[in-house]
Design a protein around this motif. Structure first.
Motif, PDB file in Angstrom:
ATOM      1  N   GLU A  11       0.975  -1.218   0.073  1.00 55.33           N
ATOM      2  CA  GLU A  11       0.081   0.229   0.169  1.00 55.33           C
ATOM      3  C   GLU A  11       0.779   0.887   0.376  1.00 55.33           C
ATOM      4  N   GLU A  12       2.072   1.553   0.654  1.00 54.02           N
ATOM      5  CA  GLU A  12       3.015   2.670   0.590  1.00 54.02           C
ATOM      6  C   GLU A  12       3.273   2.416  -1.080  1.00 54.02           C
ATOM      7  N   VAL A  13       3.549   1.378  -1.769  1.00 54.21           N
ATOM      8  CA  VAL A  13       4.221   1.372  -2.843  1.00 54.21           C
ATOM      9  C   VAL A  13       3.174   1.955  -3.910  1.00 54.21           C
ATOM     10  N   ARG A  14       1.213   2.092  -3.623  1.00 52.07           N
ATOM     11  CA  ARG A  14       0.487   2.753  -4.268  1.00 52.07           C
ATOM     12  C   ARG A  14       0.630   3.887  -4.279  1.00 52.07           C
ATOM     13  N   ARG A  15       1.029   4.215  -2.552  1.00 50.86           N
ATOM     14  CA  ARG A  15       0.670   5.517  -2.475  1.00 50.86           C
ATOM     15  C   ARG A  15       1.768   6.793  -2.973  1.00 50.86           C
ATOM     16  N   ILE A  16       2.902   5.668  -3.213  1.00 49.55           N
ATOM     17  CA  ILE A  16       4.315   6.527  -3.717  1.00 49.55           C
ATOM     18  C   ILE A  16       3.699   7.276  -5.188  1.00 49.55           C
ATOM     19  N   VAL A  17       3.563   5.818  -5.981  1.00 47.72           N
ATOM     20  CA  VAL A  17       3.648   5.916  -6.948  1.00 47.72           C
ATOM     21  C   VAL A  17       1.965   6.147  -7.708  1.00 47.72           C
ATOM     22  N   GLY A  18       1.029   6.337  -6.774  1.00 51.43           N
ATOM     23  CA  GLY A  18      -0.405   7.097  -7.330  1.00 51.43           C
ATOM     24  C   GLY A  18      -0.567   5.599  -7.443  1.00 51.43           C
ATOM     25  N   GLU A  19      -1.969   5.653  -6.768  1.00 51.58           N
ATOM     26  CA  GLU A  19      -2.816   4.801  -6.954  1.00 51.58           C
ATOM     27  C   GLU A  19      -3.742   4.598  -8.167  1.00 51.58           C
ATOM     28  N   ASP A  25      -4.286  -4.671  -7.496  1.00 47.65           N
ATOM     29  CA  ASP A  25      -3.589  -6.364  -8.366  1.00 47.65           C
ATOM     30  C   ASP A  25      -1.999  -6.381  -8.738  1.00 47.65           C
ATOM     31  N   ALA A  26      -1.814  -5.006  -9.396  1.00 45.28           N
ATOM     32  CA  ALA A  26      -0.855  -4.983 -10.447  1.00 45.28           C
ATOM     33  C   ALA A  26       0.379  -4.351  -9.314  1.00 45.28           C
ATOM     34  N   ALA A  27       0.336  -3.826  -8.437  1.00 45.81           N
ATOM     35  CA  ALA A  27       0.786  -3.497  -6.751  1.00 45.81           C
ATOM     36  C   ALA A  27       1.474  -4.674  -6.260  1.00 45.81           C
ATOM     37  N   TYR A  28       0.419  -5.551  -6.087  1.00 50.12           N
ATOM     38  CA  TYR A  28       0.821  -7.779  -5.613  1.00 50.12           C
ATOM     39  C   TYR A  28       1.799  -8.223  -6.420  1.00 50.12           C
ATOM     40  N   ALA A  29       1.189  -8.600  -8.220  1.00 44.80           N
ATOM     41  CA  ALA A  29       2.164  -8.979  -8.817  1.00 44.80           C
ATOM     42  C   ALA A  29       3.655  -8.151  -8.596  1.00 44.80           C
ATOM     43  N   LEU A  30       3.937  -7.146  -8.631  1.00 42.79           N
ATOM     44  CA  LEU A  30       5.175  -6.572  -8.874  1.00 42.79           C
ATOM     45  C   LEU A  30       5.702  -6.940  -7.525  1.00 42.79           C
ATOM     46  N   ALA A  31       5.369  -6.954  -6.140  1.00 43.14           N
ATOM     47  CA  ALA A  31       5.774  -6.948  -5.145  1.00 43.14           C
ATOM     48  C   ALA A  31       6.103  -8.583  -5.030  1.00 43.14           C
ATOM     49  N   ARG A  32       5.027  -9.834  -5.678  1.00 43.34           N
ATOM     50  CA  ARG A  32       5.418 -10.979  -5.643  1.00 43.34           C
ATOM     51  C   ARG A  32       6.936 -11.191  -6.416  1.00 43.34           C
ATOM     52  N   ARG A  33       6.942 -10.101  -7.694  1.00 42.60           N
ATOM     53  CA  ARG A  33       8.127 -10.572  -8.778  1.00 42.60           C
ATOM     54  C   ARG A  33       9.207  -9.834  -8.575  1.00 42.60           C
ATOM     55  N   TYR A  34       9.325  -8.893  -7.467  1.00 39.08           N
ATOM     56  CA  TYR A  34      10.592  -8.015  -6.998  1.00 39.08           C
ATOM     57  C   TYR A  34      11.013  -8.087  -5.061  1.00 39.08           C
ATOM     58  N   VAL A  49      10.861   0.611  -6.290  1.00 41.21           N
ATOM     59  CA  VAL A  49       9.799   2.029  -6.317  1.00 41.21           C
ATOM     60  C   VAL A  49      10.554   3.135  -6.847  1.00 41.21           C
ATOM     61  N   GLU A  50      12.016   3.207  -6.530  1.00 39.42           N
ATOM     62  CA  GLU A  50      12.990   3.725  -7.444  1.00 39.42           C
ATOM     63  C   GLU A  50      12.984   3.682  -9.002  1.00 39.42           C
ATOM     64  N   ALA A  51      12.977   2.524  -9.137  1.00 37.46           N
ATOM     65  CA  ALA A  51      13.276   2.175 -10.790  1.00 37.46           C
ATOM     66  C   ALA A  51      11.687   2.647 -11.518  1.00 37.46           C
ATOM     67  N   ILE A  52      10.514   2.957 -10.852  1.00 38.03           N
ATOM     68  CA  ILE A  52       9.333   2.234 -11.250  1.00 38.03           C
ATOM     69  C   ILE A  52       9.447   4.153 -11.418  1.00 38.03           C
ATOM     70  N   LEU A  53       9.598   4.815 -10.339  1.00 35.36           N
ATOM     71  CA  LEU A  53       9.302   6.552 -10.604  1.00 35.36           C
ATOM     72  C   LEU A  53      10.361   6.606 -11.969  1.00 35.36           C
ATOM     73  N   GLU A  54      11.308   6.081 -12.079  1.00 33.93           N
ATOM     74  CA  GLU A  54      12.157   6.940 -13.339  1.00 33.93           C
ATOM     75  C   GLU A  54      12.119   6.427 -14.262  1.00 33.93           C
ATOM     76  N   GLY A  55      11.125   5.713 -14.304  1.00 38.36           N
ATOM     77  CA  GLY A  55      10.845   5.026 -15.793  1.00 38.36           C
ATOM     78  C   GLY A  55      12.239   3.538 -16.005  1.00 38.36           C
ATOM     79  N   ARG A  56      12.973   2.807 -14.805  1.00 41.50           N
ATOM     80  CA  ARG A  56      13.838   2.033 -15.450  1.00 41.50           C
ATOM     81  C   ARG A  56      13.211   1.107 -14.155  1.00 41.50           C
TER      82      ARG A  56
END
Length: 71
Positions: A11-19, A25-34, A49-56
């Motif tokens: 949920e913190e990741v979702r708040r940072i990236v933008g809900e 579901d995508a956030a949990y899939a991301l968490a399961r993978r990384y 999370v930094e990589a997501i925000l920077e497009g990396r």
């Protein structure tokens, strides 16, 4: 993002990236993978999370898991 916090709850990741940009579901899939599982908790490293925000995020895909996490 708090520089001291290295692992984030989904949920913190979702708040940072933008809900509106990252659904539950995508956030949990991301968490399961990384992420890492500690007990019943699923946590995401802040560098992901930094990589997501920077497009990396694609760079993490190409890097072997041990290298990506600094092990």
């Amino acid at each position: 993002m708090n520089a001291e916090k290295r692992l984030l709850k989904v949920e913190e990741v979702r708040r940072i990236v933008g809900e509106d940009r990252l659904g539950r579901d995508a956030a949990y899939a991301l968490a399961r993978r990384y992420g890492v599982k500690l007990g019943k908790r699923l946590l995401v490293p802040s560098r992901v999370v930094e990589a997501i925000l920077e497009g990396r995020l694609e760079e993490l895909e190409k890097t072997p898991r041990g290298e990506a996490w600094g092990r």
